[in-house]
Design an enzyme around this catalytic site. Structure first.
Site, PDB file in Angstrom:
ATOM      1  N   HIS A 244     -18.516  40.923  43.390  1.00 22.49           N
ATOM      2  CA  HIS A 244     -18.772  39.546  42.964  1.00 22.49           C
ATOM      3  C   HIS A 244     -18.963  38.639  44.177  1.00 22.49           C
ATOM      4  O   HIS A 244     -19.898  37.821  44.204  1.00 22.49           O
ATOM      5  CB  HIS A 244     -17.612  39.035  42.106  1.00 22.49           C
ATOM      6  CG  HIS A 244     -17.667  39.481  40.680  1.00 22.49           C
ATOM      7  ND1 HIS A 244     -17.575  40.811  40.313  1.00 22.49           N
ATOM      8  CD2 HIS A 244     -17.789  38.776  39.521  1.00 22.49           C
ATOM      9  CE1 HIS A 244     -17.638  40.908  38.997  1.00 22.49           C
ATOM     10  NE2 HIS A 244     -17.776  39.685  38.491  1.00 22.49           N
TER      11      HIS A 244
ATOM     12  N   HIS B   8      -8.891  41.857  43.051  1.00 20.88           N
ATOM     13  CA  HIS B   8      -9.196  42.059  44.475  1.00 20.88           C
ATOM     14  C   HIS B   8      -8.078  41.501  45.353  1.00 20.88           C
ATOM     15  O   HIS B   8      -7.417  40.527  44.974  1.00 20.88           O
ATOM     16  CB  HIS B   8     -10.496  41.360  44.871  1.00 20.88           C
ATOM     17  CG  HIS B   8     -11.733  42.060  44.406  1.00 20.88           C
ATOM     18  ND1 HIS B   8     -12.105  43.310  44.871  1.00 20.88           N
ATOM     19  CD2 HIS B   8     -12.694  41.693  43.525  1.00 20.88           C
ATOM     20  CE1 HIS B   8     -13.243  43.668  44.287  1.00 20.88           C
ATOM     21  NE2 HIS B   8     -13.612  42.707  43.469  1.00 20.88           N
TER      22      HIS B   8
END
Length: 355
Positions: free
Chosen positions: A115, A174
């Site tokens: 992303h 993440h």
């Protein structure tokens, strides 16, 4: 790495505890950074405004995501939501509690963040494209305006990247170092394509050759390491084991799903740009009209939203990959050739009736 991961967990806990009120906004920004938005939102807008920028955007997105896949296979990055469950650094099984969300349970390795990488590369292309118009201004007041525009756009760029990174850390998909690595990797890929003009004149054969190279290299890399008893899909069982809700596991987040989706998009772009429909519509006299571009943007965005309602069956993995490739190829083909051709035909018919 344990020290890096444990400090990352502390940051995640801090975000989830102290910024709970911003949960909906951060989830939204995580969706903003989704690489799939490049094909369904950013590309249709930019291609009709500037075909050079639109073409570059697809190439940057596809090559960037391909590098992201290779890096993930090399770096073997863990994701926070499963790492805290398996690490042995916390005594007496006192592992931290990280909250999970419906978009947390991605199945691929975590480093670098796809992303963050996708968001930085596409926004880099958009910002540099917008600034390229102001560079041509010569008078003194215009130079001042260019500097102000430069400062404003790059500020927006970094604000968006920072918020996207925070959102990915907040949902525990993440670690902080993974999103930082993703941002700078995306910028490097985008900058590389600032100096690759050959993509603008690539033939359909070139698109096919590029597709085959990307696929064969990725598949060969996977098979070679598998022969060495290294499983590059090691992260999928971990995601399935530690995801709080099995319904949040999505085959669309597996490494090969992203590869197939990107190859389909690149093939669809090559097919569209080298088609007679594109040449007839986008190279004709109507292509310069604002009304033509506005209609193309509106129709393209509407059509691509309809594509989102097409649900690909996931019970058979190979069928899913084939249909995903076809769907991904149809999206840029629609934007580049089908919609402009239909709008061009409609405008030409209307002009004949008026005459």
């Amino acid at each position: 790495m344990d020290l890096l991961h444990s400090n990352g967990v502390l940051i995640i806990q801090h975000l989830q505890r102290d910024y709970r009120a911003y949960q909906d906004f951060l989830n939204f920004m995580s969706h903003v950074g989704d690489p799939r938005n490049i094909f369904s939102i950013y590309f249709p807008l930019w291609f009709q405004l500037n075909q050079v920028v639109g073409t570059k955007m697809i190439w940057v997105a596809v090559i960037g995501d391909w590098f992201n896949l290779i890096f993930k296979w090399i770096l073997f990055g863990h994701r926070p939501y499963w790492w805290v469950q398996e690490t042995m650094i916390y005594p007496n099984q006192s592992s931290p509690c990280l909250e999970q969300f419906p978009i947390t349970c991605e199945t691929g390795p975590g480093s670098p963040s796809g992303h963050a990488m996708g968001s930085s590369c596409v926004w880099y292309v958009m910002v540099t494209a917008a600034l390229s118009y102001t560079v041509r201004w010569k008078d003194k007041s215009a130079v001042t305006l260019h500097r102000l525009t430069w400062s404003f756009l790059w500020s927006i760029f970094w604000i968006i990247q920072i918020i996207v990174c925070i959102s990915r850390v907040f949902i525990a998909t993440h670690f902080p170092h993974q999103v930082i690595l993703g941002v700078f990797a995306g910028i490097l890929v985008a900058e590389a394509f600032e100096h690759t003009p050959a993509i603008q004149t690539a033939s359909l054969r070139m698109y096919i050759k590029t597709n085959l190279f990307l696929f064969i290299f990725a598949l060969g890399f996977y098979l070679v390491l598998k022969l060495l008893d290294i499983d590059l899909l090691w992260s999928v069982p971990k995601a399935k084991k530690w995801c709080a809700n099995p319904d949040w596991i999505n085959i669309d987040t597996t490494p090969f799903a992203g590869l197939v989706r990107n190859l389909g998009a690149l093939f669809g772009l090559g097919l569209g740009i080298n088609s007679e429909m594109f040449i007839t519509s986008c190279k004709g006299k109507n292509s310069c009209k604002i009304s033509f571009r506005v209609l193309c943007i509106a129709a393209s965005l509407a059509m691509l939203q309809l594509y989102n309602f097409i649900k690909i069956p996931t019970h058979t993995e190979y069928l899913f990959y084939i249909l995903s490739f076809c769907k991904s190829a149809a999206m840029p083909l629609t934007v580049v050739a089908l919609v402009p051709y239909c709008v061009h035909s409609l405008m030409r018919t209307t002009e004949k009736k008026l005459n």
